[in-house]
Design an enzyme around this catalytic site. Structure first.
Site, PDB file in Angstrom:
ATOM      1  N   TYR A  42       0.871  -1.172   0.000  1.00 46.38           N
ATOM      2  CA  TYR A  42       0.000   0.000   0.000  1.00 46.38           C
ATOM      3  C   TYR A  42       0.907   1.222   0.000  1.00 46.38           C
ATOM      4  O   TYR A  42       1.858   1.292   0.776  1.00 46.38           O
ATOM      5  CB  TYR A  42      -0.890  -0.013   1.251  1.00 46.38           C
ATOM      6  N   LYS A  71       5.403   9.184   8.533  1.00 48.99           N
ATOM      7  CA  LYS A  71       5.242   8.660   9.892  1.00 48.99           C
ATOM      8  C   LYS A  71       6.341   9.152  10.856  1.00 48.99           C
ATOM      9  O   LYS A  71       6.281  10.259  11.320  1.00 48.99           O
ATOM     10  CB  LYS A  71       5.132   7.131   9.858  1.00 48.99           C
ATOM     11  N   ASP A 103       9.414   2.621  -0.818  1.00 51.39           N
ATOM     12  CA  ASP A 103       8.438   3.320   0.017  1.00 51.39           C
ATOM     13  C   ASP A 103       8.779   2.979   1.466  1.00 51.39           C
ATOM     14  O   ASP A 103       8.473   1.886   1.958  1.00 51.39           O
ATOM     15  CB  ASP A 103       7.022   2.864  -0.344  1.00 51.39           C
TER      16      ASP A 103
HETATM   17  N1  HOZ Z   1      -2.579   3.943   6.321  1.00 47.86           N
HETATM   18  C1  HOZ Z   1      -2.613   3.591   7.704  1.00 47.86           C
HETATM   19  C2  HOZ Z   1      -2.454   2.121   7.900  1.00 47.86           C
HETATM   20  N2  HOZ Z   1      -1.367   1.514   7.236  1.00 47.86           N
HETATM   21  C3  HOZ Z   1      -3.908   4.017   8.357  1.00 47.86           C
HETATM   22  C4  HOZ Z   1      -3.878   5.391   8.829  1.00 47.86           C
HETATM   23  C5  HOZ Z   1      -5.042   5.746   9.745  1.00 47.86           C
HETATM   24  O1  HOZ Z   1      -6.144   5.276   9.493  1.00 47.86           O
HETATM   25  O2  HOZ Z   1      -4.867   6.499  10.688  1.00 47.86           O
END
Ligand code: HOZ
Length: 425
Positions: free
Chosen positions: A142, A265, A237
């Site tokens: 993802y 992050k 990524d």
């Molecule tokens: N993309 C995040 C999980 N891999 C989720 C982010 C969120 O919902 O805070």
């Protein structure tokens, strides 16, 4: 009715699905999502005053735990000086210098506000640099909600059953070639057919978004050789893995140099900040130096930069990685022991301080094998752990994380909780 339940019904009248990001809605695990009120160290407190040992940790950024005082102080100090200027600041130069020191492949960097934005921009640069359109991604990886990458996408897209999102023009989806992770032969075949049209391969070097999946020896090295041979770019990524496995990217640990890297992050210290960067001649295609346009009012926001910089400095000073990895190894062993005692078949994949408990009895090495996991059983485990005061990610196909604030006693408590929880699934 709990306060979280009340807030959730109120939320659903104004926010889509009651949330601002789909996996937060607890759809995959059932029940009302817990509304967070505060966090401190490894503890998350919900609107009903219940405290949880947190292994979701805002999906990865909080490697130093919630509300680390130095980070909070740095952000507060920056905020007092002004929340945004829309002008260059010294701190963003310092952050870029810090990033380049830690990850030498980042010869030039651009800060953005989210990982999605960083990936979207990196793809644009890759296409401009190669004058090619196709992007190779791996199923179950993802890379944010970039239109053309919402094809067999992991994370919430898989959890909620929309790996190929609606609203993506078929023509854009066709620019993405999706291959099985860890299958170098498939990549070789694709390159031998379409090599001259592929702009880039984008990959999570250690996957976090179909749950944790490790690269097989030779897979990433093979991608590096293949992309080089066909003059395509390799994009790592590292939104999840950046500063998670070591001080730097997974690329440092692996000894593989990608052409472009995306980060998010941890680099924002818990505030909205991300980055992309890489080889100088490629990055200099970005405006104002080159023809690739990309901009953002809040890019390099001074409050986020202050938090990110402080977080990275603390990581550089304290190097908490050995402790984090040891705690994770102990936790994983405890979870496996607890599952065995309850005769529940699980596989646990872990890398550094990220891990996933898959409810299946065969190895998980790609999307197809991850999808064999029993997500309903995970949901029961998740809820049983929640009742025990432990907050795991509310979805099977996500990574759980430890922070430097998790103490041995927190790990012990979690293992005890898991013994009871596994017997109920
Ligand atoms: N993309 C995040 C999980 N891999 C989720 C982010 C969120 O919902 O805070």
């Amino acid at each position: 009715m709990t306060r979280s339940q009340k807030l959730f019904s109120r939320a659903q009248k104004v926010l889509v699905g009651g949330v601002n990001s789909p996996v937060r809605a607890f759809r995959a695990v059932g029940g009302a999502p817990r509304f967070a009120v505060e966090g401190s160290g490894c503890r998350l407190v919900d609107a009903d005053g219940r405290a949880y040992i947190d292994y979701c940790l805002s999906w990865g950024p909080l490697i130093l735990g919630h509300a680390r005082p130095e980070i909070a102080a740095a952000a507060a100090k920056a905020l007092r000086r002004g929340s945004t200027f829309g002008a260059a600041t010294e701190a963003e130069v310092e952050l870029a210098e810090e990033l380049r020191r830690a990850i030498p492949s980042l010869e030039r960097v651009r800060l953005t506000s989210s990982g999605t934005e960083a990936v979207m921009s990196a793809l644009r640069v890759a296409r401009a640099a190669t004058s090619r359109d196709l992007i190779v991604k791996f199923s179950g990886c993802y890379h944010g909600h970039v239109d053309s990458l919402l094809v067999q996408a992991g994370s919430g897209a898989t959890t909620l059953g929309v790996p190929d999102s609606a609203g993506v023009p078929a023509a854009w989806a066709r620019t993405t070639l999706t291959l099985p992770y860890n299958d170098l032969e498939a990549a070789r075949r694709t390159f031998s057919k379409l090599g001259g049209k592929i702009a880039a391969v984008i990959v999570e070097p250690f996957v976090g978004n179909m749950g944790v999946v490790l690269p097989r020896p030779g897979f990433l090295e093979g991608l590096r050789a293949l992309t080089k041979r066909h003059k395509a770019l390799l994009i790592f990524d590292e939104v999840i893995t950046g500063f998670r496995l070591c001080y730097g990217g997974a690329q440092n640990a692996l000894g593989i140099t990608p052409d472009l890297t995306t980060l998010g992050k941890i680099v924002g210290g818990g505030l909205p900040l991300a980055a992309y960067g890489g080889r100088r001649e490629i990055m200099e295609l970005v405006a104002p130096l080159g023809p690739v346009y990309q901009a953002g009012t809040l890019s390099g926001n001074p409050v986020a930069v202050a938090a990110g910089l402080e977080c990275l400095r603390l990581l550089r000073r304290d190097r908490p990685y050995r402790g984090l990895n040891e705690a994770t190894t102990r936790l994983v062993a405890g979870l496996l022991g607890a599952a065995r005692a309850a005769k529940v078949p699980v596989r646990v994949n872990s890398a550094g301080s990220m891990f996933t408990v898959f409810f299946c009895d065969s190895p998980v090495f790609d999307y197809a094998s991850a999808k064999k996991a029993d997500a309903k059983r995970y949901a029961r485990f998740f809820n049983a752990m929640l009742r025990e005061g432990v907050y795991f990610p509310p979805a099977q196909f996500e990574a759980a994380f430890l922070s430097a604030a998790h103490r041995p006693k927190d790990v012990d408590r979690t293992i005890l909780a898991a013994r009871r929880a596994f017997s109920k699934v």
